[in-house]
Design an enzyme around this catalytic site. Sequence first.
Site, short mmCIF file in Angstrom:
data_model
loop_
_atom_site.label_atom_id
_atom_site.label_comp_id
_atom_site.label_asym_id
_atom_site.label_seq_id
_atom_site.Cartn_x
_atom_site.Cartn_y
_atom_site.Cartn_z
N ILE A 168 4.33 -5.96 -4.78
CA ILE A 168 5.60 -5.52 -4.21
C ILE A 168 5.73 -6.09 -2.80
O ILE A 168 4.81 -5.95 -1.98
CB ILE A 168 5.69 -3.98 -4.14
CG1 ILE A 168 5.36 -3.35 -5.51
CG2 ILE A 168 7.07 -3.55 -3.67
CD1 ILE A 168 6.27 -3.75 -6.63
N CYS A 169 6.84 -6.75 -2.51
CA CYS A 169 7.14 -7.25 -1.16
C CYS A 169 6.02 -8.14 -0.64
O CYS A 169 5.62 -9.11 -1.29
CB CYS A 169 7.42 -6.06 -0.25
SG CYS A 169 8.17 -6.48 1.33
N THR A 170 5.44 -7.82 0.50
CA THR A 170 4.40 -8.67 1.09
C THR A 170 3.06 -8.53 0.39
O THR A 170 2.10 -9.22 0.75
CB THR A 170 4.22 -8.35 2.59
OG1 THR A 170 3.98 -6.95 2.74
CG2 THR A 170 5.45 -8.74 3.38
N THR B 275 8.67 -13.16 -2.34
CA THR B 275 8.29 -12.10 -1.42
C THR B 275 9.52 -11.77 -0.59
O THR B 275 10.62 -12.29 -0.85
CB THR B 275 7.11 -12.52 -0.53
OG1 THR B 275 6.62 -11.38 0.22
CG2 THR B 275 7.49 -13.61 0.45
#
Length: 334
Positions: free
Chosen positions: A104-106, A124
């Site tokens: 998730i994300c970073t 990202t």
Amino acid sequence: MTVHRVAFLVFDGMKMLDVSGPAEVLAEANTLGARYSLRYASPSGEPVRTSIGTYLPVDSAAADLAVDTLVVSGGDRLVTEPIPADLTEAVRRVHARTSRLVSICTGTFVLAAAGLLSGRRATTHWRHARLLARAHPDIHVDPDALFVEDGGIFTSAGVTAGIDLALSLVERDHGADLAREVARGLVMFMQRPGGQSQFSASLKGSVPRTLALRGVTDLISAQPALEHTADSLAAFVGVSTRHLTRLFHTELGTTPAKFVEQVRLDHAKALLDSGRSVAESARAAGFGSAETLRRTFVARLGVSPGHYKARFATTRSARPGPRSKERPGHEAEV
């Protein structure tokens, strides 16, 4: 129905919504007949301090996990500090025993540091997509996608895009009908309109090193409505068109025409954010007509200028007129 075991790998500084958002999607699916078991683990087995300051207890150390899907959360420190070795090692070990790996994300940076994204497509948070591409040139970074799947590894864009990805996983596991009911229950889109470029400020931080190129980009940024061509821009700073084109490619990774279009697009977005009409924004940004702006918005952002303005201009809901009120017994579509 077989239980699908999901574990969230967490660490100090992890962003709380990266875990709670996807977990709520899976928990909602369980109320509708799915069977996801949710566990939380850290590399050491110790509780972790989240981005909002609370402590999150965990069920076990990562080494003790036996799961079907591993979800790696993101956190701000993952792009400002070296990735902890115990985190990358935990991902490698658990991934070897899972059928599906998710970030998730970073959290994508953890997968990248673990060497699991080499030769794959990934995404990202838009703010860090360039950093990911520079740090890991062997990864095919898609800066606009809300989420990407490549060979059983799923990566998502910034924060709430993890919720979109979790819903997609529910659809893969249990079909569109159940996923649609989850979306309705959580009041979310089945498929969010557009990519994450509509949220980004893509040109911030792009400062050319070469004086001539900086003069050109400053001119375009200051007066986007001028008729900028590669020839006119080259003449403005006294270099050949070929040399200027090479500078754009080397330092900014783009062409003069694409840079001009991006500056105009960013300018139009800012004007729409400030309340200007689509036609006014098109003229002031250099697109000439509302139709040209509309085509560019749809091609680059996946949404029209009107929809973008409605989505980002204010948090206040428009007061419904007599014709837009819902009739009793009729639910608004998600």
